[in-house]
Design a protein around this motif. Structure first.
Motif, PDB file in Angstrom:
ATOM      1  N   TYR A   1      -6.968   2.734   3.184  1.00 29.38           N
ATOM      2  CA  TYR A   1      -6.543   2.810   1.782  1.00 29.38           C
ATOM      3  C   TYR A   1      -7.739   2.601   0.852  1.00 29.38           C
ATOM      4  O   TYR A   1      -7.950   3.370  -0.090  1.00 29.38           O
ATOM      5  CB  TYR A   1      -5.460   1.759   1.519  1.00 29.38           C
TER       6      TYR A   1
ATOM      7  N   GLN B   1      -4.946   8.044   1.765  1.00 34.17           N
ATOM      8  CA  GLN B   1      -4.334   8.986   0.837  1.00 34.17           C
ATOM      9  C   GLN B   1      -4.526  10.421   1.329  1.00 34.17           C
ATOM     10  O   GLN B   1      -3.583  11.220   1.337  1.00 34.17           O
ATOM     11  CB  GLN B   1      -4.936   8.827  -0.575  1.00 34.17           C
ATOM     12  N   SER B   2      -5.732  10.767   1.756  1.00 35.06           N
ATOM     13  CA  SER B   2      -6.021  12.110   2.269  1.00 35.06           C
ATOM     14  C   SER B   2      -5.195  12.412   3.503  1.00 35.06           C
ATOM     15  O   SER B   2      -4.615  13.496   3.628  1.00 35.06           O
ATOM     16  CB  SER B   2      -7.504  12.247   2.625  1.00 35.06           C
TER      17      SER B   2
ATOM     18  N   GLY C   1      -9.990   5.556   0.669  1.00 33.58           N
ATOM     19  CA  GLY C   1      -9.383   6.816   0.233  1.00 33.58           C
ATOM     20  C   GLY C   1      -8.927   7.684   1.399  1.00 33.58           C
ATOM     21  O   GLY C   1      -8.282   8.720   1.209  1.00 33.58           O
TER      22      GLY C   1
ATOM     23  N   ALA D   1       2.753  12.259   1.414  1.00 32.13           N
ATOM     24  CA  ALA D   1       2.317  11.487   0.247  1.00 32.13           C
ATOM     25  C   ALA D   1       3.025  11.996  -0.996  1.00 32.13           C
ATOM     26  O   ALA D   1       3.360  13.172  -1.097  1.00 32.13           O
ATOM     27  CB  ALA D   1       0.797  11.614   0.063  1.00 32.13           C
TER      28      ALA D   1
ATOM     29  N   ILE E   1       0.842  -1.201   0.000  1.00 28.43           N
ATOM     30  CA  ILE E   1       0.000   0.000   0.000  1.00 28.43           C
ATOM     31  C   ILE E   1       0.876   1.250   0.000  1.00 28.43           C
ATOM     32  O   ILE E   1       0.652   2.170  -0.800  1.00 28.43           O
ATOM     33  CB  ILE E   1      -0.974  -0.002   1.199  1.00 28.43           C
ATOM     34  N   LEU E   2       1.872   1.292   0.869  1.00 31.90           N
ATOM     35  CA  LEU E   2       2.751   2.465   0.929  1.00 31.90           C
ATOM     36  C   LEU E   2       3.512   2.638  -0.379  1.00 31.90           C
ATOM     37  O   LEU E   2       3.659   3.768  -0.881  1.00 31.90           O
ATOM     38  CB  LEU E   2       3.717   2.354   2.113  1.00 31.90           C
TER      39      LEU E   2
ATOM     40  N   VAL F   1       4.876   6.453  -1.003  1.00 29.87           N
ATOM     41  CA  VAL F   1       5.278   7.034   0.276  1.00 29.87           C
ATOM     42  C   VAL F   1       6.710   6.598   0.607  1.00 29.87           C
ATOM     43  O   VAL F   1       7.041   5.420   0.535  1.00 29.87           O
ATOM     44  CB  VAL F   1       4.326   6.582   1.410  1.00 29.87           C
TER      45      VAL F   1
ATOM     46  N   LEU G   1      -2.322  11.059   4.456  1.00 27.48           N
ATOM     47  CA  LEU G   1      -0.899  11.200   4.127  1.00 27.48           C
ATOM     48  C   LEU G   1      -0.636  12.538   3.448  1.00 27.48           C
ATOM     49  O   LEU G   1       0.393  13.173   3.699  1.00 27.48           O
ATOM     50  CB  LEU G   1      -0.447  10.039   3.239  1.00 27.48           C
ATOM     51  N   GLN G   2      -1.558  12.997   2.604  1.00 22.82           N
ATOM     52  CA  GLN G   2      -1.397  14.304   1.959  1.00 22.82           C
ATOM     53  C   GLN G   2      -1.465  15.418   2.996  1.00 22.82           C
ATOM     54  O   GLN G   2      -0.676  16.357   2.960  1.00 22.82           O
ATOM     55  CB  GLN G   2      -2.445  14.500   0.865  1.00 22.82           C
TER      56      GLN G   2
ATOM     57  N   GLN H   1       2.509   1.582  -3.353  1.00 21.50           N
ATOM     58  CA  GLN H   1       1.501   1.984  -4.344  1.00 21.50           C
ATOM     59  C   GLN H   1       1.257   3.489  -4.287  1.00 21.50           C
ATOM     60  O   GLN H   1       1.074   4.134  -5.310  1.00 21.50           O
ATOM     61  CB  GLN H   1       0.197   1.225  -4.078  1.00 21.50           C
ATOM     62  N   LEU H   2       1.286   4.048  -3.072  1.00 22.48           N
ATOM     63  CA  LEU H   2       1.033   5.472  -2.877  1.00 22.48           C
ATOM     64  C   LEU H   2       2.302   6.311  -3.022  1.00 22.48           C
ATOM     65  O   LEU H   2       2.243   7.532  -2.931  1.00 22.48           O
ATOM     66  CB  LEU H   2       0.404   5.714  -1.496  1.00 22.48           C
TER      67      LEU H   2
END
Length: 114
Positions: A97, A103-104, A100, A112, A45-46, A51, A106-107, A48-49
Motif C-alpha cells: 500500500y 493499488q496497481s 503504491g 479496485a 487499507i482496503l 475495495v 488491485l486495479q 481506504q482504497l
C-alpha cells in the motif's frame, strides 16, 4: 490411503470461500470490529482504497484458525486473497500500500474502486 488435504472439510471451506469471493480477508474479528491490530490495519487499507471485500473471522473456530495457516503455508493472520491468489499478511499489504503497488495490483485484478 487418501490424501488428508483433499478430504479436509476446513480446507474445502477455505478453498470454496476463496473461489467464491474476488477479495477475501481471513482475519481476527470482522471488518466492522477487527479483534487485532494487524487485521484492523488491513481492513483500514482496503476501506481506504474502496475495495469491496468479505471478511472471515478465524476466531470462530480453532480448526479454521489453524486451517488457513496450513492452506496458505503462511504462519500469521490476517491473510488476504485476491481472485484466488494469496497476496500476503499485514506487513506485506501495508508495504504494498505504501509503495503504491497494492493499488496497481488491485486495479489490474479489476477489484479496485475506480
Amino acid at each position: 490411503m487418501t490424501d488428508a488435504a483433499t478430504t479436509d472439510p476446513v480446507h474445502d471451506f477455505i478453498a470454496k470461500a476463496v473461489a467464491d469471493h474476488p477479495v477475501i480477508l481471513f482475519m481476527k474479528g470482522v471488518p466492522d470490529q477487527p479483534r487485532c491490530g494487524f487485521s484492523s490495519t488491513v481492513v483500514q487499507i482496503l476501506d481506504q482504497l474502496g475495495v469491496d471485500f468479505v471478511g472471515v473471522d478465524v476466531l470462530q473456530s480453532e480448526a479454521l484458525r489453524q486451517g488457513i495457516k496450513s492452506f496458505s503455508d503462511w504462519p500469521t493472520i490476517p491473510q488476504l486473497y485476491v481472485k484466488g491468489e494469496f497476496v500476503g499478511g499485514s506487513d506485506i499489504i501495508r508495504e504494498m500500500y505504501e509503495s503504491g503497488e497494492l493499488q496497481s495490483f488491485l486495479q489490474q485484478q479489476g477489484v479496485a474502486a475506480q
